[in-house]
Design a protein around this motif. Structure first.
Motif, PDB file in Angstrom:
ATOM      1  N   GLU A   1      11.753  38.949  22.365  1.00  0.00           N
ATOM      2  CA  GLU A   1      13.104  38.557  22.779  1.00  0.00           C
ATOM      3  C   GLU A   1      14.135  38.961  21.729  1.00  0.00           C
ATOM      4  N   THR A   2      13.788  38.783  20.449  1.00  0.00           N
ATOM      5  CA  THR A   2      14.708  39.147  19.369  1.00  0.00           C
ATOM      6  C   THR A   2      14.941  40.656  19.336  1.00  0.00           C
TER       7      THR A   2
ATOM      8  N   PHE B   1      23.720  36.308  14.672  1.00  0.00           N
ATOM      9  CA  PHE B   1      24.256  36.562  16.011  1.00  0.00           C
ATOM     10  C   PHE B   1      23.117  36.686  17.012  1.00  0.00           C
ATOM     11  N   ALA B   2      22.103  37.478  16.639  1.00  0.00           N
ATOM     12  CA  ALA B   2      20.973  37.693  17.541  1.00  0.00           C
ATOM     13  C   ALA B   2      20.234  36.389  17.823  1.00  0.00           C
ATOM     14  N   GLY B   3      20.255  35.478  16.837  1.00  0.00           N
ATOM     15  CA  GLY B   3      19.541  34.225  17.004  1.00  0.00           C
ATOM     16  C   GLY B   3      20.083  33.358  18.126  1.00  0.00           C
ATOM     17  N   ILE B   4      21.347  33.554  18.482  1.00  0.00           N
ATOM     18  CA  ILE B   4      21.918  32.784  19.598  1.00  0.00           C
ATOM     19  C   ILE B   4      22.171  33.682  20.809  1.00  0.00           C
ATOM     20  N   GLY B   5      21.596  34.885  20.780  1.00  0.00           N
ATOM     21  CA  GLY B   5      21.597  35.713  21.985  1.00  0.00           C
ATOM     22  C   GLY B   5      22.695  36.741  22.098  1.00  0.00           C
ATOM     23  N   TYR B   6      23.390  37.076  21.007  1.00  0.00           N
ATOM     24  CA  TYR B   6      24.461  38.072  21.063  1.00  0.00           C
ATOM     25  C   TYR B   6      24.134  39.241  20.133  1.00  0.00           C
TER      26      TYR B   6
END
Length: 790
Positions: free
Chosen positions: A38-39, A147-152
């Motif tokens: 997912e990451t 940023f990637a950790g919350i989906g952006y």
């Protein structure tokens, strides 16, 4: 691959972890591998799975492609997009996946908690963010991972890459829209046969058959076209925030699930055509919104696109070679052919030409530039070849400063924008509560209709239009001003300009050109006018004083000055052909003849031989500006440090309401404070170092293009061309922007106030509610875009 899609190991029986990749659900052996995948995908690195030659290690290791984020920590890479500001690092980021104000709020809240982050500001309209951090506490790669950790997905903003990402996003939206559009048409054709009032005698078996066809036609819409809405809604829920995609997703899922249940049990009504059409209308709205955002933000982004990628430099041995424009350093000599863009801010060494500066100033007529003049990166050399000396790197060029200042203005949120963001978040929560209450009430009134009435309320009152009302209008207005030659540096400019009732001007360099010219010559001795002017020009030949420029056109090569001596506060002395001459103020050379006019005197051993009257001419547009202010009920003041009679003449000639002369910087600031106490909202216009305090202290302030750097840094807006008409243009645009925001709010709130009771009482069907909500958002977007045509 039969095993785990990430690591290749066997998948334990009874456990099933799935993730959709390129439209296919891929299996994983454990939550760890699923999380890593997912990451990787959220960071835009899905191509890793296409190009790998072997399975990745089990979830205790991260693929090398993910580690590419660490490359952004290298100094040689950061020099292209990271700037130093107050011992901190600052970068403009481009963010993928933003859908509404709630996304911006989530990012700002999450990043603020990261150690080392000093500032994070997100603009949903331009899909950019400004990030400032302490590199001693964190690195850029860690922040991008946050940023990637919350989906952006966030990456440093670079115009050429942004263009590629935009084109990719457009293709994805068009494909999703195409699937939803085609499916909607087919489902609508089939759904006609299901309308009892049109075909009451349709065979029951045929009705069931059409329902199943509608179901399968709707599946691609729900599983592919509507996927962005689910992702955004889930992202918000996962991070404990509400966004406008949540009610949209719930409405679509509820309608689809209820229709599937009706199909399986062969009872009740189906709404497959509503779901398909809703998805199509929403995607169409988002696509048009994306195009509108693009138009609103592309003006400043295109400034850097106008700077050429390559530059032709002149080497020490006289040879020429091409290098990347971003590598140019101060002092290098570059050559620019006619019709080519100038690659850096530079001084002209050889050549005279006309320069098209419209991309910076908004003025479309070329301006003449000669040797010694400065030209700027991105402008166009129209006529003749030029040889230039680079003044500064591309990152420090005026075009880069304009872009950074423009982004700062877009990222700063006025009070009305902050209020709108908060209102839209609370509105979603209120909407869900109202929807639930409607469902409970209708269960008591008519249980069969309860679900569909609830669905109508959920869809009809979705706050899409409300969340778009303010940011879109502000961004379009700021872009419009940029095209007109007004660089808005602080967002409150658009809030304050419509409220001003007094404009305060500095005189020299603002209302006047700041260029001292000779207006007349009076002779007292035996010299004729040409001789007197030639001697004065020779004495002033090596001076940088503004008065010296008034005589530059009268220089003669045969007059040589010996023993030149500058008398500070008085003038200059020197010997020409054995005769001793003095040129200076009346207080020094002719105290008995002193007037309040700006004059200098020429004297020899016998006394004064000539008097030169000087003037600083008014700007051509100054009188029209003062008249326009008075017509709109705006008072005017000249606030100047000049103590001569020139100030009175300018005030009388222009017809200003008040003159305050011989004012120090502290006096100017005190005057503005007195105006504030009197209830006046002041606009200050200036250009000099002494204007910096009053520019910073005014309610709103403009600096002239030719002003000092200190004045520009203190001002709220900068006129990119020295044209005072831009002030009234800015006020007109800001006034219209305020009107458009009010119209948007009135429409969004008024629409919801009307549609809510109609939907809650069962008078609006779901498909009408879906169409109404989409049309409402489009109206707000279209209304905001009208500002670009002012």
């Amino acid at each position: 691959m039969n095993g785990c899609f990430h690591c290749g190991e066997a998948i334990p029986s009874g456990r099933r972890f799935l993730l959709e990749l390129d439209g296919t659900a891929q299996p994983f052996c454990c939550p760890g591998c699923l999380a890593v995948a997912e990451t990787i995908i959220d960071c835009g690195l899905a191509s890793y799975y296409q190009h790998r030659t072997a399975p990745a290690p089990k979830a205790d290791a991260v693929p090398d492609e993910l580690k590419q984020l660490q490359h952004y920590d290298l100094a040689e890479i950061q020099q292209d997009f990271v700037i130093d500001k107050d011992n901190l690092k600052e970068v403009q980021l481009s963010i993928s996946g933003l859908s509404c104000a709630a996304c911006a709020w989530l990012i700002e809240r999450h990043l603020t908690r990261v150690p080392g982050v000093v500032l994070i500001q997100v603009n949903t309209t331009t899909e950019r963010a400004r990030l400032r951090w302490d590199e001693k506490l964190t690195s850029l790669s860690q922040l991008l991972s946050a940023f990637a950790g919350i989906g952006y997905q966030a990456r440093p903003f670079q115009p050429h890459q942004q263009e590629q990402l935009y084109n990719k996003e457009v293709k994805a939206y068009l494909l999703r829209m195409g699937v939803a559009g085609i499916a909607s048409m087919q489902v609508m054709m089939v759904a006609i046969a299901l309308y009892d009032d049109l075909f009451p005698s349709t065979d029951a078996g045929l009705v069931e058959y059409f329902r199943w066809i509608s179901l399968w036609l709707c599946v691609p819409v729900m599983g592919y076209s509507a996927l962005p809405f689910y992702r955004n809604a889930w992202r918000g829920l996962k991070n404990r925030t509400l966004n406008m995609d949540l009610p949209v997703s719930l409405a679509m899922i509820f309608a689809f699930v209820a229709s599937v249940y009706a199909t399986l049990t062969n009872t009740g009504d189906v709404y497959y055509e509503c779901v398909s059409m809703f998805a199509f209308l929403l995607l169409t709205g988002r696509f048009l919104e994306m195009r509108a955002k693009r138009r609103a933000s592309e003006t400043t982004a295109n400034l850097t696109l106008l700077v050429p990628m390559m530059a032709r430099i002149e080497a020490d041995d006289g040879s020429e070679q091409e290098v990347a424009a971003k590598t140019l350093q101060p002092g290098q000599v570059i050559l620019v052919a006619p019709g080519s863009q100038i690659p850096a801010d530079a001084d002209i060494i050889d050549g005279s030409t006309s320069i098209d500066e419209s991309m910076l100033t908004g003025e479309h007529l070329p301006v003449i530039r000669h040797a010694g003049d400065t030209v700027f990166a991105g402008t166009t050399n129209v006529e003749s070849p030029l040889r230039l000396r680079v003044l500064r790197t591309l990152g420090e060029a005026r075009v880069s400063e304009i872009l950074r200042a423009q982004d700062d203005a877009l990222l700063e949120k006025p009070k009305v924008a902050i209020l709108a963001d908060q209102l839209s978040r609370y509105f979603v929560a209120a909407l869900l509560l109202v929807t639930l209450a409607t469902y409970v009430v209708w269960l008591q009134v008519d249980a069969d209709k309860a679900f569909w009435v609830m669905l109508s309320v959920l869809v009809a009152t979705c706050p899409c239009a409300l969340s778009l009302a303010t940011p879109t209008a502000l961004t379009v207005a700021t872009s419009r001003l940029s095209r007109s030659g007004v660089l808005v540096r602080r967002a409150h400019v658009l809030d304050t300009l419509p409220k001003i009732n007094r404009v305060v001007f500095d005189k020299t360099g603002t209302l006047t050109r700041g260029e001292i010219t000779l207006s007349s010559t009076r002779l007292y001795g035996n010299l004729n006018e040409s001789q007197a002017l030639a001697i004065a020009a020779a004495l002033e030949a090596q001076s940088e004083h503004p008065i010296a420029r008034a005589f530059s056109g009268f220089r003669r090569q045969d007059l040589v000055v010996n023993n030149r001596d500058n008398q500070v506060g008085r003038g200059v002395t020197g010997t020409i052909s054995g005769d001793f001459w003095r040129l200076g103020s009346g207080a020094w050379l002719a105290p008995e003849q002193q007037t309040e006019d700006l004059s200098v005197y020429l004297a020899n051993d016998d006394g004064v031989v000539a008097r030169f009257s000087l003037s600083d001419p008014l700007r051509d547009e100054a009188a029209a500006l003062i008249q326009a202010c008075h017509e709109q009920g705006i008072a005017t003041t000249i606030l100047t440090g000049d103590s001569s009679g020139q100030a009175e003449r300018v005030a009388e000639q222009l017809g200003v309401n008040k003159l305050v002369k011989h004012a120090s910087p502290d006096d100017k600031l005190a005057y503005l404070r007195d105006c504030d106490k009197a209830g006046e909202t002041c606009l200050m216009v200036g250009d000099g170092i002494n204007d910096a305090p009053v520019l910073a202290g005014a309610h709103v302030s403009f600096a002239m293009a030719g002003g000092t750097d200190i004045a520009k840094n203190s001002a709220d807006a900068i006129m990119l061309a020295d044209d005072l008409r831009h002030i009234m243009t800015a006020r007109h645009v800001s006034t219209r922007c305020r009107t458009v925001i009010k119209q948007n709010f009135s429409w969004a709130l008024g629409y919801n106030a009307i549609i809510l009771p109609l939907a809650a009482t069962g008078h609006v069907s779901p498909w009408v509610a879906m169409a109404g909500m989409s049309v409402s958002s489009l109206i707000v977007m279209t209304n905001s875009l009208r500002l670009s045509r002012l």
